[in-house]
Design a protein around this motif. Sequence first.
Motif, PDB file in Angstrom:
ATOM      1  N   GLY A  85       0.794  -1.220   0.000  1.00 35.25           N
ATOM      2  CA  GLY A  85       0.000   0.000   0.000  1.00 35.25           C
ATOM      3  C   GLY A  85       0.825   1.267   0.000  1.00 35.25           C
ATOM      4  O   GLY A  85       1.983   1.278   0.414  1.00 35.25           O
ATOM      5  N   ASP A  86       0.197   2.350  -0.469  1.00 34.48           N
ATOM      6  CA  ASP A  86       0.875   3.639  -0.585  1.00 34.48           C
ATOM      7  C   ASP A  86       0.656   4.546   0.624  1.00 34.48           C
ATOM      8  O   ASP A  86       1.334   5.566   0.758  1.00 34.48           O
ATOM      9  N   GLN A  87      -0.296   4.222   1.480  1.00 32.38           N
ATOM     10  CA  GLN A  87      -0.629   5.091   2.601  1.00 32.38           C
ATOM     11  C   GLN A  87      -0.253   4.414   3.910  1.00 32.38           C
ATOM     12  O   GLN A  87      -0.470   3.220   4.102  1.00 32.38           O
ATOM     13  N   MET A  88       0.321   5.194   4.829  1.00 38.31           N
ATOM     14  CA  MET A  88       0.667   4.658   6.141  1.00 38.31           C
ATOM     15  C   MET A  88       0.336   5.692   7.207  1.00 38.31           C
ATOM     16  O   MET A  88       0.341   6.898   6.950  1.00 38.31           O
ATOM     17  N   THR A  89       0.034   5.197   8.418  1.00 39.24           N
ATOM     18  CA  THR A  89      -0.285   6.065   9.543  1.00 39.24           C
ATOM     19  C   THR A  89       0.789   5.906  10.603  1.00 39.24           C
ATOM     20  O   THR A  89       1.147   4.783  10.973  1.00 39.24           O
ATOM     21  N   LEU A  90       1.330   7.031  11.086  1.00 38.93           N
ATOM     22  CA  LEU A  90       2.398   6.995  12.077  1.00 38.93           C
ATOM     23  C   LEU A  90       1.937   7.664  13.369  1.00 38.93           C
ATOM     24  O   LEU A  90       1.253   8.689  13.337  1.00 38.93           O
ATOM     25  N   ASP A  91       2.342   7.090  14.483  1.00 36.61           N
ATOM     26  CA  ASP A  91       2.095   7.683  15.795  1.00 36.61           C
ATOM     27  C   ASP A  91       3.181   8.733  16.024  1.00 36.61           C
ATOM     28  O   ASP A  91       4.333   8.403  16.313  1.00 36.61           O
ATOM     29  N   VAL A  92       2.826   9.990  15.880  1.00 33.20           N
ATOM     30  CA  VAL A  92       3.832  11.057  15.928  1.00 33.20           C
ATOM     31  C   VAL A  92       4.519  11.121  17.279  1.00 33.20           C
ATOM     32  O   VAL A  92       5.750  11.228  17.364  1.00 33.20           O
ATOM     33  N   ARG A  93       3.764  11.047  18.360  1.00 30.39           N
ATOM     34  CA  ARG A  93       4.359  11.168  19.683  1.00 30.39           C
ATOM     35  C   ARG A  93       5.389  10.073  19.956  1.00 30.39           C
ATOM     36  O   ARG A  93       6.476  10.342  20.478  1.00 30.39           O
ATOM     37  N   LYS A  94       5.062   8.854  19.606  1.00 35.66           N
ATOM     38  CA  LYS A  94       5.992   7.753  19.876  1.00 35.66           C
ATOM     39  C   LYS A  94       7.254   7.874  19.025  1.00 35.66           C
ATOM     40  O   LYS A  94       8.351   7.540  19.479  1.00 35.66           O
ATOM     41  N   HIS A  95       7.080   8.340  17.793  1.00 34.45           N
ATOM     42  CA  HIS A  95       8.266   8.548  16.962  1.00 34.45           C
ATOM     43  C   HIS A  95       9.095   9.713  17.489  1.00 34.45           C
ATOM     44  O   HIS A  95      10.325   9.670  17.465  1.00 34.45           O
ATOM     45  N   PHE A  96       8.429  10.763  17.964  1.00 30.94           N
ATOM     46  CA  PHE A  96       9.142  11.859  18.614  1.00 30.94           C
ATOM     47  C   PHE A  96      10.026  11.325  19.737  1.00 30.94           C
ATOM     48  O   PHE A  96      11.213  11.659  19.846  1.00 30.94           O
ATOM     49  N   SER A  97       9.412  10.527  20.608  1.00 31.38           N
ATOM     50  CA  SER A  97      10.102  10.100  21.829  1.00 31.38           C
ATOM     51  C   SER A  97      11.331   9.258  21.534  1.00 31.38           C
ATOM     52  O   SER A  97      12.264   9.216  22.335  1.00 31.38           O
ATOM     53  N   LEU A  98      11.335   8.599  20.385  1.00 31.71           N
ATOM     54  CA  LEU A  98      12.463   7.741  20.019  1.00 31.71           C
ATOM     55  C   LEU A  98      13.410   8.391  19.007  1.00 31.71           C
ATOM     56  O   LEU A  98      14.390   7.768  18.609  1.00 31.71           O
ATOM     57  N   ASN A  99      13.115   9.616  18.592  1.00 33.04           N
ATOM     58  CA  ASN A  99      13.973  10.290  17.613  1.00 33.04           C
ATOM     59  C   ASN A  99      14.169   9.442  16.355  1.00 33.04           C
ATOM     60  O   ASN A  99      15.279   9.353  15.811  1.00 33.04           O
ATOM     61  N   VAL A 100      13.096   8.814  15.898  1.00 30.93           N
ATOM     62  CA  VAL A 100      13.194   7.890  14.763  1.00 30.93           C
ATOM     63  C   VAL A 100      13.376   8.675  13.466  1.00 30.93           C
ATOM     64  O   VAL A 100      12.720   9.698  13.238  1.00 30.93           O
ATOM     65  N   ARG A 101      14.244   8.179  12.621  1.00 27.68           N
ATOM     66  CA  ARG A 101      14.442   8.775  11.295  1.00 27.68           C
ATOM     67  C   ARG A 101      13.853   7.839  10.240  1.00 27.68           C
ATOM     68  O   ARG A 101      14.198   6.655  10.189  1.00 27.68           O
TER      69      ARG A 101
END
Length: 342
Positions: free
Chosen positions: A257-273
């Motif tokens: 699929g072309d669409q994905m949903t990300l949990d912004v807060r959790k990615h913030f907390s882990l500094n994910v790139r």
Amino acid sequence: MKAIVYSQTGDPSVLHLVDRPVSEPGAGEVRVRIVVSGVNPTDWKSRRGSAPGEALPFDEVVPGQDGAGIVEAVGAGVQHVTVGDRVWLALAAYQRAHSGSAQEHAVLPADRVFALPANASFDQGASLGVPAITAYRALTVAEDGPRRLHPGALAGKVVLVAGGAGAVGHAAIQLARWAGASVITTVSGPAKAALATAAGAQHVLNYTDSDIVAQIRQIAPDGVDLVVEVAPAQNSQLDLAVIRNRGSIAVYANNGGDQMTLDVRKHFSLNVRYQFLLLYTVGADVIRAAAEDINAALRDGALAVGEEAGLPLHRVDLAHTADAHALVESAAVGKVLIDVSH
């Protein structure tokens, strides 16, 4: 000479075998006698287009981004290869009408032609290009990782390769192991697990297992350093659950699929790139560096192909290129090669 061409988008039946004159290379170009041509998903996607009959950028196209062969002639200014050299190709057909590898003699820009180490076969050379350079790019984009690969470059790192039985996944496993990483890969079943193991992955897991996160965390309690991702829409939650702080997720395809949903807060907390990558537009410097390091890996005996190395080979002759495209389009496991000349 014999060449495969298509003049309209559509299914494999639009591919035709024709006779064409052999061209001379201009300044900065090389003519290569193609021995083996490699077929990738990008080849059939370009051929099919977004709809049958869609207009092409050229009146006629010779397909094939990857291949291997022997230099026959060089144009003015070409110095890194000479007549008689064994070479491999990358992006041969990109923005070019008649430079693709699905023909007996291809004239293409010299910066898409790379010397093939003496210990590497034409089959290996034709299996590099798109898969190996894509894998290389994915392994060199992490914030805390290397920009170049060499033995030890990924020492102490844990790399998760999604879809380790695919061509890019196979190359990522091999390059990551050559560079010293600990490699985890996910596959869909026992047959693909055997291939990923043969490629060199130390930990091969079934992504359909309900406890897949726990299995990965048991191997990498602090999380994985880098994910080489083929299906971001399907795997975004898994990737977030196993990535470490400051970890990176390199996305090279949109399977699932072309669409994905990300949990912004959790990615913030882990500094994910997140690093999205498309080989066509990464830039000449990246491709040049990748080719140099891929050749070093080849000289060290890495990047083997064949079922015993985790990448089964499927072969057709040039006249049956349509069958090769159909195989890749049907998601055949392994690498599809076209025997062009001896």
